[in-house]
Design an enzyme around this catalytic site. Structure first.
Site, PDB file in Angstrom:
ATOM      1  N   GLU A   1       0.815  -1.221   0.000  1.00 58.77           N
ATOM      2  CA  GLU A   1       0.000   0.000   0.000  1.00 58.77           C
ATOM      3  C   GLU A   1       0.845   1.266   0.000  1.00 58.77           C
ATOM      4  O   GLU A   1       0.538   2.222  -0.707  1.00 58.77           O
ATOM      5  CB  GLU A   1      -0.961   0.015   1.200  1.00 58.77           C
ATOM      6  CG  GLU A   1      -2.163  -0.903   1.061  1.00 58.77           C
ATOM      7  CD  GLU A   1      -1.888  -2.330   1.503  1.00 58.77           C
ATOM      8  OE1 GLU A   1      -0.747  -2.609   1.943  1.00 58.77           O
ATOM      9  OE2 GLU A   1      -2.801  -3.175   1.421  1.00 58.77           O
TER      10      GLU A   1
ATOM     11  N   HIS B   1      -9.263  -4.752  11.032  1.00 60.34           N
ATOM     12  CA  HIS B   1      -9.862  -4.589   9.702  1.00 60.34           C
ATOM     13  C   HIS B   1     -11.133  -3.757   9.710  1.00 60.34           C
ATOM     14  O   HIS B   1     -11.884  -3.771   8.748  1.00 60.34           O
ATOM     15  CB  HIS B   1     -10.205  -5.966   9.109  1.00 60.34           C
ATOM     16  CG  HIS B   1      -9.028  -6.694   8.551  1.00 60.34           C
ATOM     17  ND1 HIS B   1      -7.894  -6.947   9.283  1.00 60.34           N
ATOM     18  CD2 HIS B   1      -8.804  -7.236   7.331  1.00 60.34           C
ATOM     19  CE1 HIS B   1      -7.034  -7.615   8.536  1.00 60.34           C
ATOM     20  NE2 HIS B   1      -7.553  -7.797   7.353  1.00 60.34           N
TER      21      HIS B   1
END
Lengths: 348, 366
Positions: A83, A152
């Site tokens: 990322e 998450h």
């Protein structure tokens, strides 16, 4: 001009053109997002989509399904799980003059790209003294609700809206998702676009014709005069449910869907508060220094004398996101908690 | 700006033999300009006219001048925070560079960036980046964009190559490893130039990274060809870097260079330098890149006389003095005009509770 390449001529956006929300062209939230990206990609070759599983897998959540077939591997680009790397790659591509859409499978994973998305992207224009901006869209799933546990389930809007230099968009329904994402892709400033995995399958009428929704314009979802309910993203639905229950008891409330957090349509909030004299803000972030805190602060700064009750907020509980279904349900803002808050404001 | 003008080198000769006298004299000028500029920068810093962190480039001049001299002016360049040398080698006006450090409106970022954030759009310098390694994904992105411009937009036939500089400390930063993997995977024309001055702040390279003597092996792990170059000689830099950069450009692929150099000053202006000996510093000063080039131009090329060299140094001294004077006499950015500008390209209503974002004044470089 704040990119290396000269800007290209595109038809001017007509924000006044707002086709009806009523109709029978029902598509999913994810399809609305796909239509927004595909329409802009057809028009402008500078736009490309990059992220994990966006191409050959057809999207981890099927948002980009079929886009590889239409646009090819040069513009629908799979990345490794990096990322920070691909967020930075996108940032520089934007400086150069491309229009990247960078998909984070989840905004939770954007935390490993924090240096690029918080330190580079929003500050590039300022620290270059106006020479280079970053016309880039980062988009992906935000929020809890899928029993994904603490790591998450991030709602990044609280954290990220603290940083000047980015626009933050958080739609609650397919119609808005499409119009807002198209506006985001056309914007010359960086945009963080927050979706919700829990809403990707939601269906609603989305017009076939093109339309853009301006940033900084809240939508009045439901009207009433007893209290102002302010929310954004998925909790808007909880507010609508709560409003329905309250109506059964004769309490009619304004429900405002903010749609964008930066810019924040505080004018509409103030206008409603001047009518209802009460406000409850519903926010899926933690309460400390949250978006709700900011909305309430601005209301106090601008309309303190109009309030008949202290402002209230319904946030997620101030603990890490739990896994167990019952704990997660209790952790999130929900219609019960919203109804209770409104009653407290109204009945006191 | 200091790209090379060349004539064809004869067979068996070094690429730098084909460089014109004019080019080499310009490089000497640029290297001395950087040296003199940094000397004045240190003085100004000690006089508290420059604030914040300030990293001096002295000793490393051949790196920026030799590598930037090997590529085209419109190839993108991005670097870290020891960036004054790259800015000047790229052609930034010393006045804009000095004024930026003085925090003046005439600086390259209108005084909003400072020493670590030198941006120069007309000279294709994409910063000056303050966080170690943060510029390395940007380098990949610039290379990606140039490739996309040619292959997807098809608005140019030009093959470009991006130069992305980093220090040896950034070798150990995660961002760099992600960037190298992406560059290798996507075959992006970016050359990661490690200006290996042996120390990341006070930590010697041997204490910070594995295989400190074989850094190119690290790049090889990402499928990237690597090269070691002595960064104390601008001619050696050009001889090795020019063909390497040409290959990366032609084949549109990444490269990695372990450019061995040395910084004469501390990491930043606040570094007591207890981690290295004076002898070590002297050893490198004896191989000084500027002295090297002067010797070459006087005794091998015979295109520079003692008098001409003295005259050049004097001219540079005057130019840098002028830059300092310019910086000193320039105005500070106005609070009302500049604090709230350049936050957003299109400052719209309600972006901030302060409600004060405005359009910025035109950047002095544009």
């Amino acid at each position: 001009m704040t990119t290396t390449l000269d800007p290209i001529e595109l038809p001017e956006i007509d924000f006044d053109h707002a086709p009806s929300r009523e109709g029978n062209r029902e598509i999913q939230f994810r399809e609305a997002l796909r239509e927004a990206m595909s329409e802009e990609m057809r028009r402008d070759k500078r736009v490309f989509l990059m992220g994990e599983e966006v191409a050959e897998y057809n999207g981890a959540y099927k948002v980009s399904q079929g886009m590889l077939d239409e646009f090819g591997a040069e513009r629908i680009i799979d990345t490794p799980i990096s990322e920070n790397g691909f967020a930075g790659l996108g940032a520089a591509a934007a400086m150069y003059g491309l229009r990247p859409i960078i998909e984070f499978m989840s905004w939770s994973f954007s935390l490993v790209a924090a240096d690029q998305i918080l330190n580079n992207v929003p500050k590039m224009l300022y620290m270059s003294g106006g020479q280079w901006g970053c016309p880039i869209v980062f988009r992906g799933n935000d929020g809890a609700g899928g029993q994904l546990g603490s790591t998450h389930s991030w709602c990044v809007e609280g954290l990220y809206s603290n940083v000047p230099g980015v626009k933050i968009v958080i739609p609650s329904n397919p119609y808005d998702a499409k119009g807002l994402l198209k506006t985001a892709i056309r914007d010359d400033d960086p945009v963080f676009f927050l979706e919700s995995e829990r809403m990707l399958g939601d269906k609603a009428h989305v017009p076939e014709e093109e339309y853009y929704i301006p940033f900084g314009k809240a939508r009045l979802v439901r009207e009433g005069d007893a209290c102002t309910l302010v929310s954004f993203g998925r909790p808007v639905h909880f507010c609508v449910q709560a409003a329905g229950r309250l109506a059964e008891e004769g309490i009619e409330v304004d429900v405002l869907d903010m749609r964008t957090i930066r810019p924040l349509d505080i004018d509409s909030v103030i206008e409603s508060v001047k009518k209802t004299n009460r406000i409850v803000v519903v926010d899926q972030c933690w309460p400390f220094a949250s978006v709700a805190s900011e909305v309430i602060t601005q209301v106090i700064e601008r309309a303190f004398d109009w309030l008949d009750h202290q402002p209230l907020r319904v946030n997620t509980e101030d603990v890490p996101t739990p896994y167990a279904k019952n704990l997660e349900a209790a952790y999130q803002p929900n219609p019960d908690r919203i109804v209770a808050a409104v009653k407290k404001a109204v009945e006191a | 700006m200091s790209q090379a003008t060349t004539s064809e080198p004869a067979a068996g000769k070094r690429p730098s033999d084909g460089l014109s006298d004019e080019t080499l004299l310009k490089w000497l000028y640029d290297m001395q300009l950087i040296r003199e500029f940094e000397t004045r920068t240190m003085q100004a810093y000690q006089q508290a006219k420059i604030g914040g962190f300030c990293h001096i480039y002295s000793g490393q001049e051949a790196c920026a001048v030799g590598t930037i001299g090997s590529v085209e002016h419109d190839d993108p360049v991005v670097t870290a925070y020891r960036d004054h040398g790259h800015a000047l080698a790229r052609g930034m006006d010393p006045k804009a560079c000095m004024a930026e450090m003085f925090g003046k409106i005439t600086g390259c970022a209108k005084g909003k960036g400072g020493s670590m954030h030198m941006f120069d759009k007309p000279n294709h310098l994409y910063g000056g980046h303050g966080i170690v390694g943060a510029q390395t994904p940007l380098g990949a992105g610039l290379a990606f964009a140039t490739k996309y411009e040619r292959e997807v937009l098809k608005t140019t036939d030009k093959k470009r190559v991006c130069l992305c500089y980093l220090g040896d400390g950034a070798l150990n930063q995660g961002a760099f490893h992600e960037a190298q993997n992406l560059a290798g995977l996507f075959s992006l024309p970016v050359i990661y130039i490690v200006e290996n001055n042996g120390y990341s702040m006070g930590t010697s390279i041997a204490r910070g990274t594995t295989m400190p003597d074989q850094l190119t092996l690290k790049a090889k792990g990402y499928g990237i060809e690597g090269l070691e170059i002595d960064g104390m000689s601008v001619l050696d830099v050009y001889d090795k870097f020019k063909p390497f950069a040409d290959a990366c450009r032609d084949e549109q692929r990444p490269g990695f260079v372990d450019l061995k150099t040395y910084r004469y000053q501390g990491h930043s202006m606040s570094d007591p330098q207890k981690y290295r000996t004076k002898d070590e510093v002297e050893e490198f000063k004896n191989r000084d890149s500027i002295a090297n080039l002067v010797d070459h131009l006087m005794n091998k090329r015979e295109c520079l006389s003692e008098d001409e060299w003295t005259e050049m140094q004097k001219e540079i001294r005057e130019r840098v003095k002028e830059a300092v004077k310019f910086a000193e006499e320039s105005d500070a950015p106005g609070v009302e005009e500049e604090l709230y500008s350049d936050v957003m390209v299109n400052p719209s209503k309600n972006m901030s509770p302060i409600g004060k974002y405005i359009e910025g004044a035109k950047n002095p470089l544009l």
